[in-house]
Design a protein around this motif. Structure first.
Motif, PDB file in Angstrom:
ATOM      1  N   ASP A 148     -20.001  -3.609  47.556  1.00  0.00           N
ATOM      2  CA  ASP A 148     -19.177  -1.617  47.366  1.00  0.00           C
ATOM      3  C   ASP A 148     -20.115  -1.288  46.461  1.00  0.00           C
ATOM      4  OD1 ASP A 148     -17.323  -1.472  49.798  1.00  0.00           O
ATOM      5  OD2 ASP A 148     -16.226  -2.903  49.226  1.00  0.00           O
ATOM      6  N   LEU A 149     -19.640  -2.776  45.539  1.00  0.00           N
ATOM      7  CA  LEU A 149     -20.694  -2.205  44.283  1.00  0.00           C
ATOM      8  C   LEU A 149     -21.211  -3.189  43.627  1.00  0.00           C
ATOM      9  CD1 LEU A 149     -19.961  -0.931  41.415  1.00  0.00           C
ATOM     10  CD2 LEU A 149     -18.756  -2.115  40.608  1.00  0.00           C
ATOM     11  N   LEU A 150     -23.043  -2.817  42.722  1.00  0.00           N
ATOM     12  CA  LEU A 150     -23.731  -3.620  42.410  1.00  0.00           C
ATOM     13  C   LEU A 150     -23.511  -4.006  40.813  1.00  0.00           C
ATOM     14  CD1 LEU A 150     -26.314  -5.740  42.227  1.00  0.00           C
ATOM     15  CD2 LEU A 150     -27.713  -3.453  42.387  1.00  0.00           C
ATOM     16  N   VAL A 151     -23.762  -4.720  40.175  1.00  0.00           N
ATOM     17  CA  VAL A 151     -23.203  -5.094  39.379  1.00  0.00           C
ATOM     18  C   VAL A 151     -24.383  -5.572  38.611  1.00  0.00           C
ATOM     19  CG1 VAL A 151     -20.638  -4.434  38.558  1.00  0.00           C
ATOM     20  CG2 VAL A 151     -21.729  -6.707  38.194  1.00  0.00           C
ATOM     21  N   ASP A 178     -31.977  -1.111  33.813  1.00  0.00           N
ATOM     22  CA  ASP A 178     -31.385   0.384  33.636  1.00  0.00           C
ATOM     23  C   ASP A 178     -31.503   0.444  35.483  1.00  0.00           C
ATOM     24  OD1 ASP A 178     -31.781   2.996  34.207  1.00  0.00           O
ATOM     25  OD2 ASP A 178     -34.240   2.939  33.182  1.00  0.00           O
ATOM     26  N   MET A 179     -30.378   0.263  35.449  1.00  0.00           N
ATOM     27  CA  MET A 179     -29.978   0.456  37.134  1.00  0.00           C
ATOM     28  C   MET A 179     -30.671   1.498  37.876  1.00  0.00           C
ATOM     29  SD  MET A 179     -27.999  -1.978  36.443  1.00  0.00           S
ATOM     30  CE  MET A 179     -26.359  -2.033  38.432  1.00  0.00           C
ATOM     31  N   ASP A 180     -31.163   2.792  37.822  1.00  0.00           N
ATOM     32  CA  ASP A 180     -31.946   3.523  38.486  1.00  0.00           C
ATOM     33  C   ASP A 180     -33.121   3.503  38.914  1.00  0.00           C
ATOM     34  OD1 ASP A 180     -29.260   5.516  37.892  1.00  0.00           O
ATOM     35  OD2 ASP A 180     -30.685   6.580  36.378  1.00  0.00           O
ATOM     36  N   THR A 181     -33.801   1.646  37.783  1.00  0.00           N
ATOM     37  CA  THR A 181     -35.235   1.692  38.091  1.00  0.00           C
ATOM     38  C   THR A 181     -34.879   0.093  39.336  1.00  0.00           C
ATOM     39  OG1 THR A 181     -35.154   0.067  36.179  1.00  0.00           O
ATOM     40  CG2 THR A 181     -35.969   2.399  35.606  1.00  0.00           C
ATOM     41  N   THR A 199     -30.614  -0.974  42.987  1.00  0.00           N
ATOM     42  CA  THR A 199     -29.799  -0.165  42.900  1.00  0.00           C
ATOM     43  C   THR A 199     -30.144   1.368  44.691  1.00  0.00           C
ATOM     44  OG1 THR A 199     -29.425   0.238  40.723  1.00  0.00           O
ATOM     45  CG2 THR A 199     -29.046   1.647  42.024  1.00  0.00           C
ATOM     46  N   ALA A 200     -31.213   1.395  44.330  1.00  0.00           N
ATOM     47  CA  ALA A 200     -31.470   2.142  45.987  1.00  0.00           C
ATOM     48  C   ALA A 200     -30.457   2.671  47.071  1.00  0.00           C
ATOM     49  CB  ALA A 200     -32.830   2.837  46.053  1.00  0.00           C
ATOM     50  N   VAL A 201     -30.690   0.202  47.638  1.00  0.00           N
ATOM     51  CA  VAL A 201     -30.230  -0.730  48.595  1.00  0.00           C
ATOM     52  C   VAL A 201     -28.948  -0.019  48.728  1.00  0.00           C
ATOM     53  CG1 VAL A 201     -30.304  -1.617  50.166  1.00  0.00           C
ATOM     54  CG2 VAL A 201     -32.388  -1.896  48.846  1.00  0.00           C
ATOM     55  N   VAL A 202     -28.359   0.238  47.854  1.00  0.00           N
ATOM     56  CA  VAL A 202     -26.604  -0.432  47.628  1.00  0.00           C
ATOM     57  C   VAL A 202     -26.754   1.474  47.831  1.00  0.00           C
ATOM     58  CG1 VAL A 202     -25.212  -0.354  46.383  1.00  0.00           C
ATOM     59  CG2 VAL A 202     -26.170  -2.598  46.262  1.00  0.00           C
ATOM     60  N   LYS A 203     -27.046   2.582  47.105  1.00  0.00           N
ATOM     61  CA  LYS A 203     -27.060   3.850  46.899  1.00  0.00           C
ATOM     62  C   LYS A 203     -27.090   5.126  48.523  1.00  0.00           C
ATOM     63  CE  LYS A 203     -26.562   4.991  42.187  1.00  0.00           C
ATOM     64  NZ  LYS A 203     -27.677   5.787  41.031  1.00  0.00           N
ATOM     65  N   ALA A 204     -28.227   4.129  49.016  1.00  0.00           N
ATOM     66  CA  ALA A 204     -28.522   4.270  50.404  1.00  0.00           C
ATOM     67  C   ALA A 204     -27.041   4.415  51.523  1.00  0.00           C
ATOM     68  CB  ALA A 204     -29.895   3.574  51.571  1.00  0.00           C
ATOM     69  N   TYR A 205     -25.935   3.196  51.337  1.00  0.00           N
ATOM     70  CA  TYR A 205     -25.421   3.057  52.742  1.00  0.00           C
ATOM     71  C   TYR A 205     -24.204   3.463  51.711  1.00  0.00           C
ATOM     72  CZ  TYR A 205     -24.722  -1.489  49.935  1.00  0.00           C
ATOM     73  OH  TYR A 205     -24.497  -2.739  48.987  1.00  0.00           O
ATOM     74  N   GLY A 206     -24.165   3.235  50.272  1.00  0.00           N
ATOM     75  CA  GLY A 206     -22.973   4.208  50.469  1.00  0.00           C
ATOM     76  C   GLY A 206     -22.211   3.905  48.951  1.00  0.00           C
ATOM     77  N   GLY A 207     -22.383   2.863  48.249  1.00  0.00           N
ATOM     78  CA  GLY A 207     -22.567   2.295  47.575  1.00  0.00           C
ATOM     79  C   GLY A 207     -22.750   2.580  46.524  1.00  0.00           C
ATOM     80  N   LYS A 208     -22.245   2.077  44.838  1.00  0.00           N
ATOM     81  CA  LYS A 208     -22.381   1.991  43.860  1.00  0.00           C
ATOM     82  C   LYS A 208     -23.708   1.206  42.976  1.00  0.00           C
ATOM     83  CE  LYS A 208     -18.889   5.813  43.851  1.00  0.00           C
ATOM     84  NZ  LYS A 208     -17.435   5.737  43.196  1.00  0.00           N
TER      85      LYS A 208
END
Length: 168
Positions: free
Chosen positions: A117-120, A126-129, A133-142
């Protein structure tokens, strides 16, 4: 990891990559995921992991295998502790719910398999790079960076030990 009935209970937290999805399904949500070498545990690691765990119901730690850690360029003799020893130390921490490994250079494939659910990550990322992060956000995670505790680094600690009289 051990079938010895006298083995510490926390060893049950250590699972193979193949068993990780099944074991993860039984953990309280939200599931927080982090990864790293965690070669020589120190205060910075303990604080970071406790902070990560506080963000969810469970904390999964994916360790770089020894081969993966060596490819990170921290030195030819790193990690100092082998992957099984690092896993035992990680599992002994109260904040950690599950420990597994990944052999690739990044945990991208493992994250894709586990879908936390959450990647830390530590504050130096830089999380945006990150592709993770892209994979986690693609399925609705943060995804979230957690600040480092200043003054704590395994690499700096190893340098300090080696610089001491009798160090190598």
């Amino acid at each position: 990891m051990s079938s010895d009935p006298q083995a510490p209970h926390f060893l049950k937290k250590i699972v193979s990559r193949e068993d990780a999805p099944r074991r993860l399904a039984a953990l309280p949500r939200p599931i927080v995921f982090t990864n790293g070498v965690f070669d020589v545990l120190h205060r910075g690691h303990a604080t970071y992991l406790a902070h990560a765990r506080a963000l969810g119901g469970s904390l999964v730690v994916a360790l770089n295998t020894d081969a993966s850690a060596r490819r990170l360029g921290k030195g030819p003799d790193r990690p100092l502790n082998n992957e099984e020893d690092r896993a035992v130390m990680m599992a002994a921490l109260e904040s950690v719910s599950l420990v597994t490994w990944f052999d690739e250079d990044t945990p991208l494939e493992l994250i894709t398999e586990l879908r936390p659910d959450l990647l830390v990550k530590g504050g130096d990322y830089d999380m945006d790079t990150l592709a993770e992060t892209a994979v986690v956000k693609a399925y609705g995670g943060k995804a979230q960076a957690i600040p480092f505790v200043d003054g704590y680094s395994t690499t700096a600690l190893v340098k300090k030990i080696r610089a001491a009289p009798g160090g190598r």
